[in-house]
Write an enzyme that holds these catalytic residues in place. Structure first.
Site, short mmCIF file in Angstrom:
data_model
loop_
_atom_site.label_atom_id
_atom_site.label_comp_id
_atom_site.label_asym_id
_atom_site.label_seq_id
_atom_site.Cartn_x
_atom_site.Cartn_y
_atom_site.Cartn_z
NE ARG A 458 -23.50 -10.75 -41.41
CZ ARG A 458 -22.21 -10.57 -41.21
NH1 ARG A 458 -21.62 -9.43 -41.54
NH2 ARG A 458 -21.48 -11.53 -40.68
CG ASP A 459 -29.00 -11.98 -44.39
OD1 ASP A 459 -27.88 -11.50 -44.13
OD2 ASP A 459 -29.27 -12.55 -45.47
CD GLU A 460 -23.82 -14.36 -40.00
OE1 GLU A 460 -22.94 -15.13 -39.61
OE2 GLU A 460 -23.62 -13.51 -40.89
CG ASP A 467 -18.22 -14.77 -33.25
OD1 ASP A 467 -18.04 -15.83 -33.87
OD2 ASP A 467 -18.40 -13.68 -33.81
CD1 TRP A 528 -17.42 -20.82 -34.80
CD2 TRP A 528 -15.20 -20.88 -35.01
NE1 TRP A 528 -17.02 -19.65 -35.44
CE2 TRP A 528 -15.67 -19.67 -35.58
CE3 TRP A 528 -13.83 -21.13 -35.04
CZ2 TRP A 528 -14.82 -18.73 -36.15
CZ3 TRP A 528 -12.98 -20.19 -35.61
CH2 TRP A 528 -13.48 -19.01 -36.16
CD GLU A 741 -18.29 -9.91 -40.12
OE1 GLU A 741 -18.52 -11.13 -40.19
OE2 GLU A 741 -18.99 -9.06 -40.71
#
Length: 871
Positions: A458-460, A467, A528, A741
């Site tokens: 996708r647009d990512e 992650d 993160w 996901e």
């Protein structure tokens, strides 16, 4: 038999154009001599100089024993080893390393930029650049040092140089731009020659990121930076560099973007454009732009390459009569087609991960068109097309406009990812677990196109820090990921230095994500940002590379110090935006951050954990004062966690699987009584949920280990082997070939989850593979770099066998076991230079030691310590 492998240099697979002037050396030994251990070694260089015998058992990342390499210098070396038993090997085969351009002053080339008149909007055409030059005599060697602002594919005399894909990859371009070194000696010939390149926008100028993305992120002009250095047989030299003498023109690629795909009109390709003698008089001159050579760095790992091709497994017909190819495997890459038809005819290729109602499901792609178009030249022979500057995540491809019948072999999927070396394997007696492990491997492959990303479709496709923080142990087992992750960690440190904290994804694109509305910046986020500490520590544990810890130490300390300053005297991280236990299965589809676990508990737990890891790091590096300070900080945060979140008996204020998993895995509880109560409550929660997953990104990698740490092995196995949603095996039963996901990216009725974020290739929840390796099979490091193994399989769940193998820095290690109703047989292979602690679940067994070699143990099987609850 005593054999030693050729020397390896740092973590390089191909040590051409390396950035280290004193690369550390490693080798492995294979032998059938029982219990053999190294007592010394000797390294000889190609010029005849030698270290002589060095009394040492070291064989991994041994300091460079000679003068530092100069820029461009190539040195060959070999090694032989001596055993403690008096044995000696022969010399290894020769290997070599060649330095790249090590200083900014080594660069003389400018940047050749297509003139603005040729540039289209971002993700517009890929442009051609070329220059001719003359070779005056016999050539002894030639090297092309090349990179770009944008993506490039270089050619010399009509031949594509190298096999890189999406070169030069994506880094924090304003701080670190990687160049590649190519040996092009064989491509040159006396007389006229030509060098050329195709230049596309890529990450530099093209659209990238979600919410519409950004364009011109690093600049509004693409440019090629190339320096061809020629050494003649007589010792004289010449340099052909990018400057204003290069010529530019449009080419056959009329539009290309990483998300939307590529349009290629074969009629527009100028025949012979990168060969000498081509008439480029109508082409425009390139603009000579300046660039900063201080940001140019050599790679520390391999590039993205084509690593495999897959043929379609099925040819389907969609609901509108469209042709859909099923490759049987979700992957990251593109199609290669072989097609024949009339000039001007266009074939369109669309991509998707899953089907819905028999058609491509494109909603999960969001604003990524994932469509390639090829317009035929009309040749008498079949034409071959593969896009060059885009990637797609897909299992299914829709073909429209195919001229004539589709023959077997006309279409294949080309798998593309960083070309790292596979190192680890796992298998067991449960086919669904084997498929789960295969899915983890494919998701790692699909999410490492130059850097660790979240998704390939996708647009990512961003380098989300959370992650890889949870997945790093699995990645480090499955592939030799130290070199690629070393580069990514350098980008993390650079972005941290630029922006004042660790961004949630690296490289960082400001303006994409606004966790604090109106500020344009999310600030530090637990789990993160903690990647700054956890990922280097994980790589050290798995590779023994203390130098990596030393390089990352300023980044590690800056992160922990920043959080300590934010939390103040109470040491509770309870303010600011947090992702928390992202994608808790109870979170609604449109609100993935709404987890059941208090964000402050998650953040404070991670603060305690990384402060403790940093204390250990400081001690290893000899920073004793820092070690004492961070030990005190970790203790203070742990005490604050206990005051705020833990009852005296061991119950947690936040009664969730993730909360207990964090408290147990990060050792945040006082005494055995608290641990026992917390472990019992975690097992109760898992049982109350029907042995289904109740954790998101943060809790999932820890929950099985947390259960086992208090003896709840049966509960851990029931959780692991659960097939109902949410569980690890539910996607497998739904036909998944990669990790999803969401636990329910596809619903039981075959429809796609209505949430906006629904990737079918997302490795984070596959971090459980590390548990498969360490606990199910029983192969874990007991010392950095696996110099000492821990062999402690814990069979359960009805499994009758399991095995894991790993190419450690010392050689191949392996554990396999088979189980009957009464007995357990375990076979262990320990590589030379390593040892193992053997802790087997036999009745009355005590831990034992094993040296190099293969050992088999058989004994009466005893189930691990019983459940704390009825589970």
């Amino acid at each position: 038999m005593l054999h030693v492998t050729p020397l390896r240099y740092e973590h390089h697979r191909e040590p051409l154009g390396i950035g280290e002037s004193a690369p550390r050396l490693s080798w492995t030994v294979t032998t059938d001599l029982p219990g053999w251990s190294q007592a010394g070694y000797e390294i000889e260089f190609g010029d005849g100089t030698s270290t002589g015998r060095v009394e040492s058992g070291e064989s991994v990342l041994v300091p460079w024993p000679g003068p530092a390499l100069a820029a461009r210098e190539r040195r060959s070396a070999r090694v032989r080893v001596h055993g403690a038993d008096g044995s000696a090997s022969g010399w290894s085969d020769w290997s070599w390393a060649e330095a790249g351009l090590l200083r900014p002053a080594d660069w003389s080339a400018g940047a050749a930029a297509p003139p603005p008149a040729l540039l289209g909007p971002p993700d517009g055409p890929a442009l051609l650049l070329r220059r001719e030059f003359t070779i005056e005599g016999p050539v002894a060697r030639a090297r092309l040092y090349v990179t770009a602002h944008g993506l490039y594919e270089a050619e010399l005399n009509g031949v594509v140089i190298g096999d890189d894909v999406l070169a030069p990859g994506w880094t924090a371009y304003d701080r670190r731009l990687r160049y590649r070194t190519h040996d092009v000696t064989a491509l040159l010939r006396e007389g006229p020659n030509a060098v050329g390149a195709t230049l596309a926008d890529g990450w530099y100028r093209g659209r990238f990121g979600f919410n519409g993305g950004r364009t011109n992120s690093y600049g509004d002009r693409t440019a090629l930076i190339a320096q061809l250095e020629i050494t003649y047989a007589d010792g004289s030299t010449a340099v052909v560099g990018t400057d204003g003498s290069w010529r530019c023109a449009p080419g056959p690629v009329t539009a290309t973007g990483l998300y939307d795909g590529e349009a290629h009109d074969a009629r527009l390709e100028p025949a012979g454009w990168s060969a000498p003698g081509f008439d480029d008089s109508a082409w425009l001159p390139a603009d000579a732009l300046g660039h900063d050579p201080s940001v140019l760095v050599a790679p520390s790992g391999p590039p993205v390459r084509r690593t495999e091709t897959l043929r379609p497994q099925k040819v389907l017909t969609g609901p509108s009569g469209e042709t859909i190819l099923d490759f049987g495997q979700n992957l990251a890459g593109r199609l290669r087609i072989r097609v024949q038809g009339p000039a001007g005819h266009t074939v369109t290729l669309r991509h998707a991960e899953v089907l819905e109602d028999g058609a491509l499901s494109v909603r999960p792609l969001r604003h990524a068109a994932a469509t390639d178009r090829y317009t035929l030249r009309g040749d008498a022979a079949p034409e071959t097309f593969e896009p060059r500057f885009t990637l797609h995540g897909f299992r299914y491809a829709e073909l429209t406009g195919w001229p004539g019948p589709l023959d077997e072999g006309d279409v294949e999927a080309v798998v593309c990812h960083t070309d790292f070396r596979p190192t680890g394997a796992f298998t067991c007696s449960e086919p669904l677990l084997n498929r789960l492990h295969d899915n983890v491997v494919w998701s790692l492959r699909g999410n490492y196109a130059d850097l660790p990303t979240d998704c390939p479709q996708r647009d990512e496709r961003l380098g989300w820090t959370g992650d890889i923080q949870v997945f790093a142990p699995t990645a480090a087992f499955l592939y030799d990921s130290a070199g690629p992750l070393t580069s990514w960690l350098a980008d993390l440190a650079a972005e941290q230095d630029t922006h004042g904290t660790v961004p949630p994804f690296v490289p960082w694109l400001p303006g994409l994500f606004d966790g604090n509305p109106g500020t344009g910046w999310v600030g530090p986020t637990a789990a993160w940002g903690d990647a700054a500490v956890v990922v280097p520590w994980t790589l050290y544990q798995r590779t023994g590379d203390l130098g990596l810890l030393r390089r990352q130490y300023p980044s590690m300390t800056a992160w922990v110090d920043q959080i300590a300053s934010l939390t103040g005297d109470d040491h509770l991280w309870d303010e600011g935006f947090q992702f928390g236990d992202w994608l808790d299965p109870a979170a609604p589809p449109d609100d993935p951050g709404r987890s059941r676990t208090d964000h402050a508990l998650v953040a404070t737990a991670y603060h305690a954990h990384t402060a403790g890891v940093l204390a250990e790091t400081a001690a290893l590096l000899g920073h004793d004062a820092d070690a004492a300070r961070y030990t005190a900080l970790a203790t203070a945060v742990r005490e604050a966690f206990g005051r705020e979140f833990v009852t005296p008996s061991g119950r947690l204020a936040c009664d969730t699987q993730t909360a207990y998993a964090l408290a147990l895995a990060f050792d945040l509880l006082d005494g055995l009584d608290q641990r026992e109560r917390a472990g019992r409550r975690l097992a109760e929660l898992v049982a109350a949920d029907g042995h289904r997953i109740g954790t998101g990104f943060v809790g999932t990698p820890l929950v099985c280990d947390a259960l086992c740490s208090t003896g709840a092995y049966d509960t851990a196995y029931r959780l692991l082997l659960q097939r109902e949603c949410p569980s690890w095996l539910y996607p497998v039963t739904m036909g998944a070939t990669t990790i999803w996901e969401r636990w329910d990216s596809m619903l039981p009725d075959g429809s796609v989850n209505p949430g906006e974020m629904t990737s079918f290739n997302h490795y984070a929840l596959g971090a459980v593979a590390d548990f498969l390796h360490r606990t199910v099979a029983g192969l874990a490091p007991a010392a950095p770099g696996y110099r000492r193994l821990r062999v402690a399989p814990r069979p359960g769940g009805g499994l009758t066998s399991a095995s894991a193998s790993l190419d450690t820095p010392y050689g191949r290690a392996a554990v396999s076991w088979t189980r009957t109703d009464a007995d357990l047989t375990v076979t262990v292979t320990v590589p030379p230079g390593a040892s193992a602690e053997i802790d087997l679940p036999y009745a009355g067994a005590v831990p034992a030691e094993a040296g190099p070699g293969t050992h088999t143990f058989t004994g009466p099987y005893r189930s691990p310590r019983g459940e704390l609850t009825g589970g």
